[in-house]
Structure formats: structure tokens, C-alpha cells
Motif scaffolding. Structure first.
Motif, PDB file in Angstrom:
ATOM      1  N   ALA A  37       5.128 -13.255   1.899  1.00 17.34           N
ATOM      2  CA  ALA A  37       5.272 -14.278   0.854  1.00 17.34           C
ATOM      3  C   ALA A  37       5.255 -13.620  -0.527  1.00 17.34           C
ATOM      4  O   ALA A  37       6.046 -13.954  -1.407  1.00 17.34           O
ATOM      5  N   ARG A  38       4.370 -12.656  -0.691  1.00 20.32           N
ATOM      6  CA  ARG A  38       4.248 -11.991  -1.995  1.00 20.32           C
ATOM      7  C   ARG A  38       5.506 -11.203  -2.361  1.00 20.32           C
ATOM      8  O   ARG A  38       5.923 -11.169  -3.506  1.00 20.32           O
ATOM      9  N   LEU A  39       6.097 -10.573  -1.345  1.00 26.39           N
ATOM     10  CA  LEU A  39       7.285  -9.746  -1.604  1.00 26.39           C
ATOM     11  C   LEU A  39       8.579 -10.559  -1.575  1.00 26.39           C
ATOM     12  O   LEU A  39       9.641 -10.064  -1.936  1.00 26.39           O
ATOM     13  N   GLY A  40       8.483 -11.801  -1.065  1.00 25.77           N
ATOM     14  CA  GLY A  40       9.694 -12.592  -0.871  1.00 25.77           C
ATOM     15  C   GLY A  40      10.494 -12.091   0.317  1.00 25.77           C
ATOM     16  O   GLY A  40      11.723 -12.185   0.346  1.00 25.77           O
ATOM     17  N   PHE A  41       9.806 -11.526   1.307  1.00 26.15           N
ATOM     18  CA  PHE A  41      10.451 -10.979   2.499  1.00 26.15           C
ATOM     19  C   PHE A  41      10.370 -11.983   3.650  1.00 26.15           C
ATOM     20  O   PHE A  41       9.525 -12.884   3.651  1.00 26.15           O
ATOM     21  N   VAL A  42      11.236 -11.767   4.634  1.00 24.38           N
ATOM     22  CA  VAL A  42      11.184 -12.561   5.861  1.00 24.38           C
ATOM     23  C   VAL A  42      10.036 -12.018   6.729  1.00 24.38           C
ATOM     24  O   VAL A  42       9.761 -10.821   6.715  1.00 24.38           O
ATOM     25  N   LEU A 216      -5.041   1.607   8.082  1.00 24.86           N
ATOM     26  CA  LEU A 216      -5.885   0.778   7.220  1.00 24.86           C
ATOM     27  C   LEU A 216      -6.895   0.038   8.088  1.00 24.86           C
ATOM     28  O   LEU A 216      -6.528  -0.753   8.961  1.00 24.86           O
ATOM     29  N   ASP A 217      -8.184   0.350   7.869  1.00 26.47           N
ATOM     30  CA  ASP A 217      -9.258  -0.326   8.602  1.00 26.47           C
ATOM     31  C   ASP A 217      -9.683  -1.533   7.769  1.00 26.47           C
ATOM     32  O   ASP A 217     -10.142  -1.377   6.636  1.00 26.47           O
ATOM     33  N   THR A 218      -9.520  -2.731   8.339  1.00 27.76           N
ATOM     34  CA  THR A 218      -9.784  -3.942   7.568  1.00 27.76           C
ATOM     35  C   THR A 218     -11.232  -4.432   7.703  1.00 27.76           C
ATOM     36  O   THR A 218     -11.580  -5.455   7.127  1.00 27.76           O
ATOM     37  N   SER A 219     -12.085  -3.690   8.462  1.00 24.17           N
ATOM     38  CA  SER A 219     -13.497  -4.087   8.576  1.00 24.17           C
ATOM     39  C   SER A 219     -14.110  -4.098   7.180  1.00 24.17           C
ATOM     40  O   SER A 219     -13.955  -3.131   6.435  1.00 24.17           O
ATOM     41  N   GLN A 229      -4.009  -3.970  -0.705  1.00 24.18           N
ATOM     42  CA  GLN A 229      -3.808  -2.580  -0.257  1.00 24.18           C
ATOM     43  C   GLN A 229      -2.451  -2.404   0.409  1.00 24.18           C
ATOM     44  O   GLN A 229      -1.787  -1.386   0.241  1.00 24.18           O
ATOM     45  N   LEU A 230      -2.041  -3.429   1.168  1.00 21.35           N
ATOM     46  CA  LEU A 230      -0.725  -3.344   1.814  1.00 21.35           C
ATOM     47  C   LEU A 230       0.378  -3.295   0.752  1.00 21.35           C
ATOM     48  O   LEU A 230       1.322  -2.501   0.853  1.00 21.35           O
ATOM     49  N   ALA A 231       0.240  -4.143  -0.267  1.00 17.25           N
ATOM     50  CA  ALA A 231       1.254  -4.170  -1.321  1.00 17.25           C
ATOM     51  C   ALA A 231       1.318  -2.810  -2.017  1.00 17.25           C
ATOM     52  O   ALA A 231       2.407  -2.324  -2.363  1.00 17.25           O
ATOM     53  N   ALA A 232       0.157  -2.175  -2.173  1.00 17.40           N
ATOM     54  CA  ALA A 232       0.131  -0.858  -2.823  1.00 17.40           C
ATOM     55  C   ALA A 232       0.816   0.191  -1.939  1.00 17.40           C
ATOM     56  O   ALA A 232       1.533   1.070  -2.436  1.00 17.40           O
ATOM     57  N   ILE A 233       0.627   0.077  -0.636  1.00 18.77           N
ATOM     58  CA  ILE A 233       1.274   1.019   0.296  1.00 18.77           C
ATOM     59  C   ILE A 233       2.797   0.842   0.235  1.00 18.77           C
ATOM     60  O   ILE A 233       3.557   1.806   0.171  1.00 18.77           O
ATOM     61  N   VAL A 234       3.229  -0.422   0.231  1.00 11.16           N
ATOM     62  CA  VAL A 234       4.671  -0.699   0.169  1.00 11.16           C
ATOM     63  C   VAL A 234       5.242  -0.137  -1.136  1.00 11.16           C
ATOM     64  O   VAL A 234       6.286   0.511  -1.157  1.00 11.16           O
ATOM     65  N   GLU A 235       4.532  -0.353  -2.207  1.00  7.76           N
ATOM     66  CA  GLU A 235       4.979   0.132  -3.524  1.00  7.76           C
ATOM     67  C   GLU A 235       5.119   1.659  -3.507  1.00  7.76           C
ATOM     68  O   GLU A 235       6.105   2.211  -3.992  1.00  7.76           O
TER      69      GLU A 235
END
Ligand code: DC
Length: 247
Positions: A37-42, A216-219, A229-235
């Protein structure tokens, strides 16, 4: 695929493919939905496809151990996704024209999906569809083998994990949210571990991180932190391609 082929395929895409893999309850679904949703991706929830096959098999009397019959069933089902705008862009799965999104989320079908997904015939039958859904890029796919098998050339690969107990708690919360009878924590923990063992020890496309995946450990992280963090990885991995072109 040679390196040159891989480069050609990648450069043909204007926007990246984001592959999110990991075990049950690691937080993939919510994180993938919010990231898309944040990226406007499917968003493509590949687990829903295996769940749909398990459900259809159960309803048609096809045994979950019968690989060839399941493969035929999987290749003849009409599987498609629709976006649920009311629920924050969650994806709804349609099987032969009917919305079965609620029916595929029971604990029985969770185990069934894991069981049917171990058959090479089923994986082969669903591979083409997953590739068609993602190949143009601008997509977040979540599953178990996206970065290793479905899109080994994905620009962004993430392997999400979390402590077992936490993953079991998340599964229980999810079941409670959906209004189903909530199993005990011990039972859920057993189910989650059994499913991971089955998914990671199967001969074909086992659950494992791609060599070039970011772990990425989400605990201990809230969902907003995970998405951040995911958005930063994509960037970092594909920053230049996030806004170019588009569909
Ligand atoms: O992500 P999920 O819990 O909805 O997935 C259900 C099962 O489907 C999972 O236990 C293993 C299988 N699966 C798979 O083998 N490969 C995928 N890409 C996605 C799911």
C-alpha cells in the motif's frame, strides 16, 4: 538462467519485484500488505493459492497425499485475486469465481496447504500463475520460495523471521480476529512448528532464505517498525526504480 539473461529480465522491468519469504507467523501478510500500500504496488499472497488447492481438494474428495491428482486439480482451478479496499488493500482470493478468502484460513486448511504444497505437481501447476502475476514488477509477493524459485532475479528479497512463541501468539490473534475457535498456545505452537518442519524439509522448493536475501527478525518490533525497515530495504536495493513508469 545465465547472469546475462537475469540482467536482461531485470532491466526490462520499470519497477522492482519485492520478494518476502519466511515461516508461518513471522508477520509476512500484514507487513507485505502495508508495504504494498505504501509503495503503490500490487500484493500477491502466494500462500492463498496453496490454501485454495487444499480447500478445493477437500471439497472434491481429492486426497492431500495424491500429488498427480492435486496437480491436475491445481492446473484446472480458476484462481484470481481481488483487492479489498475496505480492509486496507488485503487481497481476496477467488476460486472458480467465488470469494473463498474466509474459508482458506482455518487451521485445518493451513496444514493442508503445507501438505499439498510439498507435491512437485502442485508447485509446477502454480508457478506460471505466480510469475504472470509478478513479472511486470511493481509488486510485493509473499510466500516461502519467492526469492529462491519463483523470482530468483527479484530486485529485493527479504527473509522475515520471529521467535517461535511469538509466531504462535500471532497465529492465535489472527484466528481470534477472524472469529474462529481459538486453540491453546501449546497447540498453536505445535502446529506452527510442524508446518515449518514440513515446509523446510520438503524436497522441492523448501522454505529457506535466498543467498542474497536481507534477514529481518520481527520479534520485539511493532508492525509500523517492520514496514519502516522493509521500506528502507526496498529503497536501498531498488530506490531508483520506485517511481519510474508504473502501470
Ligand atoms: O503463507 P501461508 O501460511 O498462507 O502458506 C500456507 C502454506 O502454503 C505454507 O505452509 C506452505 C505453502 N506455501 C508454499 O509452499 N510456498 C509459498 N510460496 C507459499 C505458501
Amino acid at each position: 538462467m545465465t547472469d546475462a539473461d537475469e540482467l536482461r529480465r531485470r532491466s526490462a522491468r520499470e519497477r522492482p519485484i519485492v520478494a518476502i519469504d519466511g515461516p508461518a507467523g513471522a508477520g509476512k501478510s500484514t507487513a507485505a500488505r502495508m508495504l504494498a500500500a505504501r509503495l503503490g504496488f500490487v500484493l500477491v499472497d502466494t500462500g492463498a493459492l496453496y490454501r485454495a488447492v487444499a480447500l478445493a481438494a477437500r471439497e472434491r474428495g481429492v486426497d492431500w497425499s495424491d500429488g498427480p491428482a492435486l496437480g491436475t486439480l491445481a492446473s484446472t482451478l480458476d484462481l484470481s485475486f481481488a483487492v479489498d479496499a475496505v480492509h486496507g488493500g488485503a487481497s481476496r482470493i477467488h476460486v472458480d469465481g467465488h470469494d473463498r478468502s474466509a474459508d482458506i484460513r482455518t487451521p485445518d486448511i493451513s496444514m493442508g496447504a503445507s501438505t499439498v504444497s510439498a507435491h512437485p505437481e502442485v508447485r509446477a501447476a502454480l508457478l506460471g500463475l505466480q510469475r504472470r502475476l509478478g513479472e511486470r514488477g511493481g509488486v510485493v509477493l509473499e510466500g516461502r520460495d519467492i526469492g529462491t524459485v519463483v523470482f530468483p532475479d527479484a530486485e529485493v528479497k527479504v527473509f522475515l523471521t520471529a521467535r517461535d512463541e511469538l509466531r504462535a501468539e500471532r497465529r492465535r490473534d489472527e484466528i481470534a480476529r477472524r472469529g474462529g475457535p481459538v486453540p491453546s498456545l501449546e497447540e498453536t505452537l505445535r502446529e506452527v512448528r510442524e508446518r515449518d518442519l514440513q515446509d523446510s524439509t520438503r524436497a522441492v522448493a523448501p522454505l529457506r532464505p535466498a543467498e542474497d536475501a536481507v534477514h529481518l527478525d520481527t520479534s520485539g518490533l511493532g508492525i509500523d517498525d517492520v514496514v519502516e525497515q522493509l521500506a528502507a530495504i526496498v529503497e536501498r536495493r531498488a530506490g531508483g526504480r520506485l517511481t519510474s513508469g508504473g502501470t
